[in-house]
Design an enzyme around this catalytic site. Structure first.
Site, short mmCIF file in Angstrom:
data_model
loop_
_atom_site.label_atom_id
_atom_site.label_comp_id
_atom_site.label_asym_id
_atom_site.label_seq_id
_atom_site.Cartn_x
_atom_site.Cartn_y
_atom_site.Cartn_z
N LYS A 91 0.87 -1.19 0.00
CA LYS A 91 0.00 0.00 0.00
C LYS A 91 0.90 1.23 0.00
CE LYS A 91 -2.54 1.38 3.73
NZ LYS A 91 -1.91 2.68 4.05
N GLU A 108 -9.09 7.70 3.70
CA GLU A 108 -9.02 7.97 5.14
C GLU A 108 -9.58 9.35 5.47
OE1 GLU A 108 -5.30 6.95 6.98
OE2 GLU A 108 -5.84 7.91 8.88
N GLU A 121 0.81 5.73 -0.23
CA GLU A 121 -0.01 6.93 -0.05
C GLU A 121 0.23 7.93 -1.17
OE1 GLU A 121 0.62 8.58 3.86
OE2 GLU A 121 0.17 6.69 4.87
O1 KIV Z 1 -0.94 2.38 8.67
C1 KIV Z 1 -2.13 2.15 8.81
O2 KIV Z 1 -2.57 1.54 9.80
C2 KIV Z 1 -3.05 2.60 7.77
C3 KIV Z 1 -4.51 2.50 8.04
C4 KIV Z 1 -4.92 3.59 8.95
C5 KIV Z 1 -5.31 2.49 6.81
O3 KIV Z 1 -2.63 3.06 6.76
#
Ligand code: KIV
Length: 272
Positions: A121, A190, A123
């Site tokens: 993931k 988010e 950002e």
């Molecule tokens: O790092 C994390 O826990 C996250 C979540 C808040 C989606 O990115």
């Protein structure tokens, strides 16, 4: 075991897409270690996120920025060992993918090779387009993350709700469409207005998973320490607490201390 997860097949990015198509909500939760990941997986979680929130809840940092790639790989490796069914997604930490797409690919490859996580993931939207493209070209599934992106906290200046203004909302929608077009398999939104999140989920064919983004999206994610009440110092409106583990743990530890001090522990039966 959750009543919704009789299907014990491994969750894949493809199965998440099918869940969206048939309107089945996706449950996602963070984990950072083997034991908790095993419990969460056995309960029937669809996606386990090895979030860089580990920087906050595991390492005690104020932000997610100090997290390193080695630390992420350590957490992700531990989580993967405990998981049989859930899809395991690992965050790429701050500074490991933004500036240089070759470095982004090298970071993603290290995470996948060394931890055996199944996706990463990252950002951001159009600003990190090249990094996303390069990672995807290597066959690594990418989950996007828009709205309040904690790695940019110093730019935002606060953890307030994002995209309330028209211009930021329009940019977010555009970025979400771009991430889908590039080939991301899902997006986390988010802390944005519920109406905007619902609009994004309706306009995209890939799953949209919300945290503080209302119920109109395709799934929800929470930080495990927050929803289990381990970390009680954090109480945003979007958080629902499902347990009060800080009280349970405090009580258990206090009883243990008492038992040691009063010589109640160990008993005859608890020794060799
Ligand atoms: O790092 C994390 O826990 C996250 C979540 C808040 C989606 O990115």
């Amino acid at each position: 075991m959750s009543t919704y997860t009789e299907d014990q097949r491994k969750v894949t990015t493809r199965r998440l897409a099918e869940m969206k198509q048939r309107g089945e909500k996706i449950a996602m939760l963070t984990a950072y270690d083997y034991s908790m990941a095993k419990l969460i997986d056995e309960a029937g979680m669809d996606v386990i996120l090895v979030g860089d929130s580990a920087s906050n809840v595991m390492a005690g940092n104020v932000t997610t920025l100090p997290m390193t790639l080695d630390q992420m790989i350590y957490h992700a490796t531990s989580v993967v060992k405990g998981v049989k069914r859930a899809l395991v997604v690992a965050d790429l930490p701050f500074g490991t993918y933004q500036g240089n797409s070759k470095e982004a690919l090298a970071s993603a490859i290290r995470v996948m090779k060394e931890s055996s996580a199944e996706a990463v993931k990252i950002e951001g939207g159009s600003e990190i387009r090249e990094s996303i493209e390069r990672i995807l070209c290597a066959g690594i599934p990418v989950m996007g993350h828009l709205g309040l992106t904690p790695q940019s906290i110093n730019k935002f200046g606060s953890y307030a709700v994002r995209a309330k203004e028209d211009a930021e909302a329009a940019k977010l929608l555009e970025d979400a469409k771009l991430l889908e077009e590039l080939g991301c398999f899902a997006i986390v939104l988010e802390k944005i207005p519920a109406q905007l999140a619902e609009k994004v989920a309706k306009e995209l064919t890939i799953p949209v998973i919300g945290i503080g983004a209302g119920g109109g999206v395709d799934g929800q994610v929470l930080v495990m320490h927050d929803m289990l009440g381990i970390n009680k110092g954090f109480s945003p409106r979007f958080l629902r607490r499902y347990a009060d583990l800080s009280t349970v743990i405090n009580d258990a530890v206090a009883r243990y201390i008492d038992d040691v001090k009063t010589r109640d522990f160990p008993s005859e039966k608890e020794q060799y």
